[in-house]
Design a protein around this motif. Structure first.
Motif, PDB file in Angstrom:
ATOM      1  N   VAL A   1       0.802  -1.325   0.240  1.00 51.08           N
ATOM      2  CA  VAL A   1      -0.065   0.054  -0.065  1.00 51.08           C
ATOM      3  C   VAL A   1       0.841   1.429  -0.067  1.00 51.08           C
ATOM      4  CG1 VAL A   1      -1.693   1.172   1.346  1.00 51.08           C
ATOM      5  CG2 VAL A   1      -2.051  -1.202   1.042  1.00 51.08           C
ATOM      6  N   THR A   2       0.577   2.267  -0.820  1.00 49.92           N
ATOM      7  CA  THR A   2       1.122   3.621  -0.716  1.00 49.92           C
ATOM      8  C   THR A   2       0.262   4.552  -0.369  1.00 49.92           C
ATOM      9  OG1 THR A   2       2.508   2.751  -2.646  1.00 49.92           O
ATOM     10  CG2 THR A   2       2.305   5.006  -2.235  1.00 49.92           C
ATOM     11  N   ILE A   3       0.828   5.376   0.281  1.00 47.11           N
ATOM     12  CA  ILE A   3      -0.326   6.418   0.863  1.00 47.11           C
ATOM     13  C   ILE A   3       0.534   7.784   0.513  1.00 47.11           C
ATOM     14  CG2 ILE A   3      -1.374   7.637   2.994  1.00 47.11           C
ATOM     15  CD1 ILE A   3      -1.412   4.891   4.371  1.00 47.11           C
ATOM     16  N   TRP A   4      -0.353   8.835  -0.099  1.00 49.98           N
ATOM     17  CA  TRP A   4       0.116  10.180  -0.143  1.00 49.98           C
ATOM     18  C   TRP A   4      -0.806  11.019   0.768  1.00 49.98           C
ATOM     19  CZ3 TRP A   4       3.516  11.422  -4.093  1.00 49.98           C
ATOM     20  CH2 TRP A   4       4.073  10.388  -4.946  1.00 49.98           C
ATOM     21  N   PHE A   5      -0.110  12.013   1.507  1.00 49.68           N
ATOM     22  CA  PHE A   5      -0.642  12.898   2.453  1.00 49.68           C
ATOM     23  C   PHE A   5      -0.549  14.292   1.746  1.00 49.68           C
ATOM     24  CE2 PHE A   5       0.910   9.810   5.642  1.00 49.68           C
ATOM     25  CZ  PHE A   5      -0.225   9.140   5.894  1.00 49.68           C
ATOM     26  N   THR A   6      -1.845  14.717   1.562  1.00 54.12           N
ATOM     27  CA  THR A   6      -1.672  16.102   0.908  1.00 54.12           C
ATOM     28  C   THR A   6      -2.538  16.891   1.609  1.00 54.12           C
ATOM     29  OG1 THR A   6      -1.774  15.106  -1.324  1.00 54.12           O
ATOM     30  CG2 THR A   6      -2.589  17.366  -1.203  1.00 54.12           C
ATOM     31  N   ALA A   7      -1.659  17.911   2.362  1.00 56.15           N
ATOM     32  CA  ALA A   7      -2.552  18.760   3.296  1.00 56.15           C
ATOM     33  C   ALA A   7      -2.087  20.171   3.543  1.00 56.15           C
ATOM     34  CB  ALA A   7      -2.276  18.340   4.667  1.00 56.15           C
ATOM     35  N   PRO A   8      -2.771  21.073   4.012  1.00 52.55           N
ATOM     36  CA  PRO A   8      -2.306  22.551   4.201  1.00 52.55           C
ATOM     37  C   PRO A   8      -1.153  22.380   4.826  1.00 52.55           C
ATOM     38  CG  PRO A   8      -4.822  22.657   4.182  1.00 52.55           C
ATOM     39  CD  PRO A   8      -4.146  21.096   4.135  1.00 52.55           C
ATOM     40  N   GLU A   9      -0.319  23.388   5.059  1.00 51.66           N
ATOM     41  CA  GLU A   9       0.848  23.537   5.736  1.00 51.66           C
ATOM     42  C   GLU A   9       0.342  23.425   7.256  1.00 51.66           C
ATOM     43  OE1 GLU A   9       0.294  25.522   3.351  1.00 51.66           O
ATOM     44  OE2 GLU A   9       1.862  25.242   1.899  1.00 51.66           O
TER      45      GLU A   9
ATOM     46  N   ARG B   1       4.976   2.579   3.021  1.00 46.54           N
ATOM     47  CA  ARG B   1       5.299   3.653   2.026  1.00 46.54           C
ATOM     48  C   ARG B   1       4.401   4.782   2.169  1.00 46.54           C
ATOM     49  NH1 ARG B   1       6.013  -0.375  -1.896  1.00 46.54           N
ATOM     50  NH2 ARG B   1       4.239   0.235  -2.710  1.00 46.54           N
ATOM     51  N   TYR B   2       4.870   5.958   2.445  1.00 38.77           N
ATOM     52  CA  TYR B   2       4.207   7.077   2.227  1.00 38.77           C
ATOM     53  C   TYR B   2       4.597   8.252   1.874  1.00 38.77           C
ATOM     54  CZ  TYR B   2       6.269   8.473   6.665  1.00 38.77           C
ATOM     55  OH  TYR B   2       6.983   8.707   7.876  1.00 38.77           O
ATOM     56  N   TYR B   3       4.122   9.279   1.247  1.00 39.53           N
ATOM     57  CA  TYR B   3       4.776  10.354   0.851  1.00 39.53           C
ATOM     58  C   TYR B   3       3.952  11.766   1.273  1.00 39.53           C
ATOM     59  CZ  TYR B   3       6.996   6.946  -2.374  1.00 39.53           C
ATOM     60  OH  TYR B   3       7.662   5.877  -2.711  1.00 39.53           O
ATOM     61  N   GLU B   4       4.572  13.003   1.492  1.00 36.03           N
ATOM     62  CA  GLU B   4       3.789  14.097   1.723  1.00 36.03           C
ATOM     63  C   GLU B   4       4.017  14.832   0.499  1.00 36.03           C
ATOM     64  OE1 GLU B   4       3.822  15.660   5.942  1.00 36.03           O
ATOM     65  OE2 GLU B   4       5.679  14.389   5.893  1.00 36.03           O
ATOM     66  N   GLU B   5       2.933  15.449  -0.068  1.00 33.65           N
ATOM     67  CA  GLU B   5       2.952  16.077  -1.404  1.00 33.65           C
ATOM     68  C   GLU B   5       1.750  17.139  -1.427  1.00 33.65           C
ATOM     69  OE1 GLU B   5       3.517  17.957  -4.433  1.00 33.65           O
ATOM     70  OE2 GLU B   5       4.813  16.325  -4.325  1.00 33.65           O
ATOM     71  N   SER B   6       2.095  18.287  -1.573  1.00 28.53           N
ATOM     72  CA  SER B   6       1.327  19.414  -1.752  1.00 28.53           C
ATOM     73  C   SER B   6       0.543  19.655  -2.886  1.00 28.53           C
ATOM     74  CB  SER B   6       1.868  20.739  -1.199  1.00 28.53           C
ATOM     75  OG  SER B   6       2.887  21.156  -1.988  1.00 28.53           O
ATOM     76  N   ASP B   7       0.915  19.080  -4.023  1.00 34.42           N
ATOM     77  CA  ASP B   7       0.460  19.302  -5.157  1.00 34.42           C
ATOM     78  C   ASP B   7      -0.797  18.372  -5.578  1.00 34.42           C
ATOM     79  OD1 ASP B   7      -0.246  19.740  -7.891  1.00 34.42           O
ATOM     80  OD2 ASP B   7       1.711  20.138  -8.612  1.00 34.42           O
TER      81      ASP B   7
END
Length: 310
Positions: A180-188, A206-212
């Motif tokens: 499983v791959t998780i992308w966290f997309t959140a305001p600062e 696996r996880y990534y933080e990506e604002s776009d």
């Protein structure tokens, strides 16, 4: 299954698969007119915070299984809590009136406090900005129904990730599945909490933080949008920094894969535009419906019943 449902970390993969299997059976029970599996049982619906979907779906679940419900719509205003009674004393009394208690509270950890003194199972329907484990279970059920499998998915969790208890619980249960791959997309000012990331690190997820969001939307199988919860912010200024930052609209959905889905725990407050509702990939209303089947399964298991005993 544990007697109480307090948090998503209490489940392992075997337990989750058991619940998903039971929910599939309960969906068939519901579609065929319900049953009397829990006839003679009473569920107390104790909500110290407002709720529509969670409270009604639990009450619908209990009713479809032949049980009865006693409830208060806003326990913080219409119970002895306003007179200064402790949560523990409230639970001690109500657990003598009912066979199971479904509770939502504004304080993190309230469900665990309730379970410590209750003589009947406690099902956590949300504790402040902490967790919402039964939402995570219905989210898993939705993903499996919509995509066919949970293993191997990529999911974007979008919006208020600091105070969004649904994403905390969902991240925890997803850690039980493979690849499983998780992308966290959140305001600062509303990032995913460090405690959640540490748990995922421990489990090798696996996880990534990506604002776009536009970039993330193209990659994922599930876009899990959340509401920016005004009521949980320390100030209006902090809320305004996050509000309206990420919107799912037709243009964004056009960028998504044809096989992907959009989910939302609801209620929404402008973060998914109504024009998206007609898109077959919009799964959020089906997701809400699934809550009844999952909660039927949870109530039956909490009360030591199963479909075979009918």
């Amino acid at each position: 299954m544990d007697r109480h449902i307090l948090g998503a970390k209490q489940f392992d993969r075997s337990g989750l698969e058991s619940i998903l299997s039971a929910a599939r059976a309960m969906e068939q029970v519901a579609r065929s007119g319900g049953s009397q599996l829990l006839a003679g049982k009473i569920m107390a619906s104790l909500f110290f915070e407002p709720s529509t979907r969670t409270r009604f779906s639990f009450e619908s679940a209990m009713t479809r299984l032949g049980g009865q419900v006693i409830s208060t719509e806003n326990a913080s205003q219409f119970s002895s809590a306003i007179k200064g009674e402790t949560l523990e004393d409230t639970i001690r009394v109500i657990s003598s009136y009912a066979d199971v208690i479904v509770m939502r509270h504004y304080e993190i950890g309230a469900a665990a406090r309730a379970a410590h003194v209750s003589t009947v199972p406690i099902l956590n329907a949300g504790d402040g900005a902490g967790e919402h484990p039964t939402q995570a279970l219905l989210d898993l059920y939705t993903i499996e129904k919509e995509l066919g499998s949970i293993d191997g998915i990529s999911i974007a969790m979008v919006g208020d990730l600091t105070y969004g208890r649904t994403v905390h619980s969902l991240a925890y249960v997803l850690a039980n599945f493979r690849d499983v791959t998780i992308w966290f997309t959140a305001p600062e000012n509303t990032p995913i909490p460090q405690t959640v990331k540490e748990y995922l690190d421990e489990k090798g997820v696996r996880y990534y933080e990506e604002s776009d969001l536009r970039q993330v939307a193209e990659r994922v199988d599930v876009l899990y949008q959340t509401r920016v919860q005004k009521e949980r912010f320390p100030s209006q200024e902090e809320y305004e920094k996050a509000a309206g930052r990420y919107i799912v609209d037709k243009e964004l959905m056009d960028r998504m894969k044809r096989t992907s889905i959009v989910m939302h725990p609801l209620p929404r407050a402008g973060e998914i535009t109504p024009e998206c509702d007609a898109d077959p990939r919009a799964a959020y209303f089906r997701q809400a419906e699934n809550g009844v089947y999952v909660r039927m399964a949870l109530l039956a298991q909490a009360l030591g019943e199963n479909q075979a005993k009918e």
